[in-house]
Design a protein around this motif. Structure first.
Motif, short mmCIF file in Angstrom:
data_model
loop_
_atom_site.label_atom_id
_atom_site.label_comp_id
_atom_site.label_asym_id
_atom_site.label_seq_id
_atom_site.Cartn_x
_atom_site.Cartn_y
_atom_site.Cartn_z
N SER A 96 4.20 12.77 10.22
CA SER A 96 4.73 11.43 10.47
C SER A 96 5.55 10.96 9.27
O SER A 96 5.40 11.48 8.16
N LEU A 97 6.39 9.96 9.49
CA LEU A 97 7.25 9.46 8.43
C LEU A 97 6.42 8.88 7.28
O LEU A 97 6.73 9.12 6.10
N THR A 98 5.36 8.14 7.59
CA THR A 98 4.55 7.54 6.53
C THR A 98 3.85 8.61 5.69
O THR A 98 3.73 8.48 4.47
N ALA A 99 3.42 9.70 6.33
CA ALA A 99 2.77 10.78 5.59
C ALA A 99 3.76 11.46 4.65
O ALA A 99 3.45 11.76 3.49
N ARG A 100 4.99 11.69 5.15
CA ARG A 100 6.01 12.34 4.31
C ARG A 100 6.43 11.43 3.15
O ARG A 100 6.61 11.89 2.02
N LEU A 101 6.57 10.14 3.43
CA LEU A 101 6.95 9.21 2.36
C LEU A 101 5.87 9.13 1.28
O LEU A 101 6.17 9.13 0.09
N MET A 102 4.60 9.09 1.70
CA MET A 102 3.51 9.03 0.73
C MET A 102 3.46 10.32 -0.10
O MET A 102 3.19 10.29 -1.30
N ALA A 120 -4.13 12.37 -1.46
CA ALA A 120 -4.26 13.30 -0.33
C ALA A 120 -4.99 12.64 0.83
O ALA A 120 -4.63 12.85 2.00
N LEU A 121 -6.01 11.85 0.54
CA LEU A 121 -6.74 11.15 1.60
C LEU A 121 -5.81 10.18 2.34
O LEU A 121 -5.87 10.07 3.57
N LEU A 122 -4.95 9.49 1.59
CA LEU A 122 -3.99 8.58 2.22
C LEU A 122 -3.05 9.34 3.16
O LEU A 122 -2.78 8.90 4.28
N SER A 182 5.53 -0.07 -4.17
CA SER A 182 5.91 0.72 -2.98
C SER A 182 4.72 1.54 -2.51
O SER A 182 4.47 1.66 -1.30
N TYR A 183 3.99 2.10 -3.47
CA TYR A 183 2.79 2.87 -3.14
C TYR A 183 1.77 1.96 -2.46
O TYR A 183 1.16 2.33 -1.44
N ALA A 184 1.60 0.75 -3.00
CA ALA A 184 0.65 -0.20 -2.42
C ALA A 184 1.05 -0.58 -1.00
O ALA A 184 0.22 -0.61 -0.08
N THR A 185 2.33 -0.89 -0.82
CA THR A 185 2.82 -1.29 0.49
C THR A 185 2.64 -0.18 1.51
O THR A 185 2.16 -0.41 2.63
N LEU A 186 3.02 1.03 1.12
CA LEU A 186 2.90 2.16 2.04
C LEU A 186 1.43 2.47 2.34
O LEU A 186 1.07 2.78 3.48
N GLY A 187 0.57 2.37 1.31
CA GLY A 187 -0.85 2.62 1.52
C GLY A 187 -1.46 1.63 2.50
O GLY A 187 -2.24 2.01 3.39
#
Length: 383
Positions: A18-24, A364-366, A296-301
């Motif tokens: 998914s896009l969110t997984a790739r971005l993270m 990795a969990l995220l 950005s990390y916080a927002t995506l998480g």
């Protein structure tokens, strides 16, 4: 054995995520890469003087990263039910190491704190390694709170309390506070009754106050934080040198590798005050960009948590995001003089194998939560 686990940077399956997984994933690798550049600069002089090898700390960190990335990719490619199934055993095992560190003579005392224990030739910091397993076990407990009998709930709450008290015993008030905030955030996101959460917060504040009363150095740090210049060669020394480093960076910084304060002025420059070196070399603009990275990390998480379909998975994302982001803000706040001086490393920047392993496991969990949330949307229809 799947060989792709050995090469996480070139994983051919990423295109199907998914896009969110790739971005993270790429946000984590960007954070890690910047951190290694900064650690190289912050630790080179220190390594040359102390170890006669400027790359001593950098090379050891590379080894920790290789090990961490192997674990990272193993988690990314494993269903969350697997780490959840063993999280309680790993947490209890690390708790044993934590108790051995503070209650026996096995712990290694550095700068007045007993936070490390040697297992053979390797030094580990149990209070760092336990963080991702507090996230997993906290998510499992609070996410299934109504399903567990009272005995199980009380047992795990007692275990969490023992973990926090053992870390406080080191003494390590900052990590105790971080772990307490992380668990509290998971419980809050799970929707536990407000009276429980309020009582826990008040109790935590009282314990922190008692710790300040019992340890004179913690009180000194609190007072020096208010005005470090009153004792600039004593309790305020670390903060004064940190502020000098940040201030001398100006708008755009001195340039990579050109920090002056890291040359026998700024203490603990490759761990607790590595942000000060970064700010001196990259200035206000670089510091703001780093804060953008953290936010950005916080927002995506939190976006990953919001999109998670399973309540336990949602809480894993909340916990992992809270631990990494709050720890980062604590570290930056200390270096900038907006928080009392503490001993928290900057995730994926500071030197330390235990911190690196813990940070990459949480990332990795995220990513795994994001992957499973996307896969859960696919419904196979049998004709």
């Amino acid at each position: 054995m799947n060989l792709r686990l050995l090469f996480p940077l070139f994983d051919p399956t990423v295109k199907d995520w998914s896009l969110t997984a790739r971005l993270m994933r790429w946000l984590t690798f960007l954070w890690l890469a910047i951190g290694m550049f900064v650690l190289f600069s912050a630790s080179y002089y220190h390594g040359e003087v102390e170890k006669k090898d400027g790359l001593f700390y950098f090379n050891r960190q590379l080894v920790a990263i290789v090990i961490s990335l192997f674990i990272f990719n193993a988690i990314v490619h494993s269903p969350l039910r697997k780490p959840l199934k063993v999280s309680h055993w790993i947490l209890l095992g690390i708790l044993v190491l934590l108790l051995l560190t503070v209650l026996t003579g096995m712990g290694q005392n550095t700068m007045g704190a007993t936070r490390w224990i040697a297992i053979g030739p390797v030094q580990i910091q149990p209070s760092e390694l336990i963080k991702p397993f507090l996230v997993l076990q906290g998510a499992k407990l609070f996410g299934r709170w109504e399903q567990y009998p009272t005995k199980v709930r009380v047992t795990w709450l007692v275990v969490f309390a023992i973990v926090l008290l053992a870390i406080l015993k080191q003494p390590n008030l900052s990590t105790t506070s971080l772990c307490g905030i992380g668990l509290w955030s998971i419980a809050f996101a799970a929707g536990l009754p407000l009276r429980y959460l309020t009582g826990t917060a008040i109790g935590g504040g009282m314990v922190a106050g008692m710790s300040l009363m019992m340890h004179s150095y913690q009180r000194s740090r609190m007072l020096s934080f208010l005005n470090p210049w009153l004792d600039e060669r004593g309790d305020g020394f670390q903060l004064v040198q940190s502020l000098l480093a940040i201030g001398s960076g100006g708008l755009s910084g001195r340039g990579f590798g050109l920090s002056n304060q890291k040359l026998d002025y700024l203490p603990i420059q490759d761990t607790d005050f590595i942000f000060s070196v970064f700010a001196e070399e990259f200035g206000l603009l670089g510091s703001l960009l780093l804060l953008v990275l953290v936010m950005s990390y916080a927002t995506l998480g939190l976006l990953i948590a919001r999109r998670a379909h399973h309540p336990v998975h949602r809480l894993i994302a909340v916990g992992a995001t809270t631990f990494i982001v709050i720890q980062s803000l604590f570290n930056i706040g200390v270096a900038a003089g907006t928080l009392p001086t503490t001993g928290l490393p900057l995730p994926m920047f500071s030197y330390g194998g235990s911190s690196m392993v813990a940070s990459l496991i949480q990332s990795a969990l995220l990513i795994r939560v994001a992957r499973e949330s996307a896969e859960a949307k696919v419904i196979k229809i049998r004709g």
